[in-house]
Design an enzyme around this catalytic site. Structure first.
Site, mmCIF file in Angstrom:
data_model
loop_
_atom_site.group_PDB
_atom_site.id
_atom_site.type_symbol
_atom_site.label_atom_id
_atom_site.label_comp_id
_atom_site.label_asym_id
_atom_site.label_seq_id
_atom_site.Cartn_x
_atom_site.Cartn_y
_atom_site.Cartn_z
ATOM 1 N N SER A 137 0.796 -1.233 0.000
ATOM 2 C CA SER A 137 0.000 0.000 0.000
ATOM 3 C C SER A 137 0.824 1.277 0.000
ATOM 4 C CB SER A 137 -0.956 0.015 1.198
ATOM 5 O OG SER A 137 -2.056 -0.831 0.955
ATOM 6 N N LYS B 188 0.155 3.747 -2.776
ATOM 7 C CA LYS B 188 -0.819 4.838 -2.731
ATOM 8 C C LYS B 188 -0.154 6.209 -2.623
ATOM 9 C CE LYS B 188 -4.481 1.974 -0.715
ATOM 10 N NZ LYS B 188 -3.844 0.706 -0.363
ATOM 11 N N SER C 61 -6.190 3.360 4.312
ATOM 12 C CA SER C 61 -5.524 2.587 3.268
ATOM 13 C C SER C 61 -6.552 1.847 2.428
ATOM 14 C CB SER C 61 -4.509 1.602 3.853
ATOM 15 O OG SER C 61 -3.608 1.162 2.861
#
Length: 526
Positions: A120, A123, A180
């Protein structure tokens, strides 16, 4: 006591022999294991001998050993004896880097250009492109982000909004960076790329090349696992530096401690926030193949550092190591360093996959034991640089709706009604064919000797009805002279639409306006 010269000579020879034997004996185990007093022990997991290897060329300049200059976590680990057995192959390794924000100097690093799964932390690139679009006035903070069916189908972690949900861009960024949320990351990407996830991924990779992220390739906006998605500690640190350098007004998005949608509180996974002095960002990440990742930043006395840890086995180990290398970074003068983050060479390699350990029974057990030990530790996460946060987290409210309108959605709505379902349009009633009455009467139908029938239209039905075929007069016809006549049997419209014919004989089936019905019983009377 008085000794003879011969006795003194024998005593001297015996003492010398004892001393020689003592000097020839190897040092005991305690002596071999005792680290030099000058080494400072950092309370973080000790990497293996192989994991401590470094390519930090600055270590010779300041007198540090190569492994200590590369990663403070290795300080205090003595070198193995020459005759020691070979170390067991490590089940997992971590990569890390600490960079001085103002100068770009690398303060410490270990395997910083090794290809890893970013999870993640991907991102951060999605956020970078959104902030870039804001800076170029292509979007605004209240621009609508629509949760498409593709976005809603993403695996957790996610907000779970249904397709057609509409979110302001600023709220979507908070959901993506704090929760997230994988669904919101895809929704943001599609909104910025005209609805195309593939188009947004192409934008991500083009931007990575422009920024000099040579060891990075993206396949989606959220970091869910897949072949071809990789990055490195060095590249993620470089991306974090560009975010903070190019968009200083928006750095507050990366240190939000928690968000709330009015029903539940969602805390940031970055446990440095509120616990490490000066922590102010940036993004966590985890999949089995990557281990536990953290891109972090901290500012003290006007000086900002960016740190990256990839491949830890659990949040406790990840935050503990991140705090240790950040603290060591603040104690390091960047003037004694010469290598910048741009100087680190790209090292193409296979992507390190930690799935076999991180998601194995052994890896899960190790994390569980670490959490159990945490109950008895005097220091938070076993680190002298972290303090337990005893106050409620600073929380920001988020939710649906409130966005501006565009050519897809009206302003202010929360969910697009009937999203993705096409609106049916009624079919136009076909016009009956126009034919000459005289021609119909004079021209026989093909294949029959019968004369053509005269045609008439049933009002409102659009169907042609024969007029001179056998017909019955019913209650709706109005009498023998009515022009409306119907064929017998199931072909009659009344066989479907009319009243039932099997009810009692006392029922008058005529319409209310037909004739005198004073003697008819009331419908539905008891």
């Amino acid at each position: 006591m008085v000794r003879s010269p011969l006795g003194q000579r024998l005593a001297s020879l015996l003492g010398g022999a004892i001393l020689a034997v003592a000097l020839a004996l190897p040092a005991g185990p305690a002596a071999a294991k005792a680290p030099p007093a000058s080494q400072a022990v950092v309370p973080t997991p000790k990497p293996s001998v192989e994991a401590a290897a470094s390519n930090d060329e600055d270590s010779a300049d300041d007198g540090e050993s190569a492994s200590e200059a590369a990663d403070p976590a290795s300080a205090g680990t003595p070198a193995p004896a020459a005759d020691a057995p070979a170390a067991e192959e490590p089940r997992y390794t971590m990569a890390s880097i600490v960079v001085d924000f103002a100068t770009g100097k690398v303060l410490s690093q270990k395997d910083a250009t090794q290809h890893r799964y970013p999870a993640s932390t991907t991102k951060l690139m999605t956020a970078y492109l959104a902030l870039k679009a804001l800076g170029e006035n292509r979007v605004a903070l209240d621009s609508p982000v629509i949760v498409t069916r593709t976005a809603a189908s993403q695996a957790p972690s996610k907000m779970g909004y249904p397709p057609g949900s509409v979110i302001r861009l600023d709220n979507a960024l908070k959901m993506m960076l704090v929760k997230s949320a994988n669904d919101i990351a895809v929704a943001i990407g599609q909104s910025l790329a005209g609805g195309s996830e593939e188009g947004f991924v192409a934008m991500m990779n083009a931007e990575a090349r422009r920024l000099g992220m040579h060891d990075t390739h993206f396949i989606n906006p959220n970091g869910l696992p897949g072949d071809g998605q990789y990055s490195s500690a060095r590249d993620l640190a470089l991306l974090a530096i560009h975010i903070r350098r190019e968009f200083p007004a928006f750095t507050g998005y990366f240190d939000i401690e928690a968000i709330s949608n009015g029903r539940s509180l969602m805390r940031n996974g970055n446990k440095l926030l509120g616990r490490f002095d000066g922590a102010n960002g940036m993004k966590t990440g985890y999949i089995c193949a990557s281990g536990f990742n953290l891109v972090s930043s901290a500012t003290r006395n006007g000086r900002t550092l960016v740190a990256v840890v990839l491949g830890a086995n659990g949040t406790i180990e990840r935050e503990r190591l991140s705090a240790a290398i950040l603290e060591a970074g603040f104690e390091t003068d960047p003037a004694i360093k010469t290598q910048t983050i741009e100087d680190l060479p790209s090292t193409p390699s296979q992507v390190v996959d930690l799935s076999d350990y991180i998601c194995s029974r052994e890896g899960r057990t190790a994390r569980a034991n670490d959490r159990l030990e945490e109950r008895n530790r005097d220091q938070f996460y076993g680190s002298p640089y972290l303090t337990e946060m005893k106050r409620p987290p600073v929380t920001v409210k988020v939710g649906l709706g409130g966005a501006a309108g565009n050519d897809v959605v009206a302003a202010g709505i929360s969910v697009i009604e009937n999203y993705g379902i096409p609106i049916p349009t009624p079919r136009p009633t076909p016009e009956p064919p126009v034919a000459s009455a005289a021609a119909e009467e004079d021209t026989p139908q093909p294949g029959t000797d019968a004369a053509p029938a005269e045609e008439s239209e049933l009002p409102g039905s659009g169907a042609r009805q024969p007029d001179k075929t056998p017909a019955a007069v019913n209650a709706y016809s109005g009498g023998q002279e009515s022009r409306l006549r119907f064929p017998l049997g199931v072909q009659s419209p009344m066989a479907i639409r009319g009243p039932r014919l099997d009810i009692g004989a006392h029922r008058d089936l005529r319409p209310t306006a037909f004739g005198n019905q004073r003697d008819a019983p009331d419908q539905g009377a008891d």
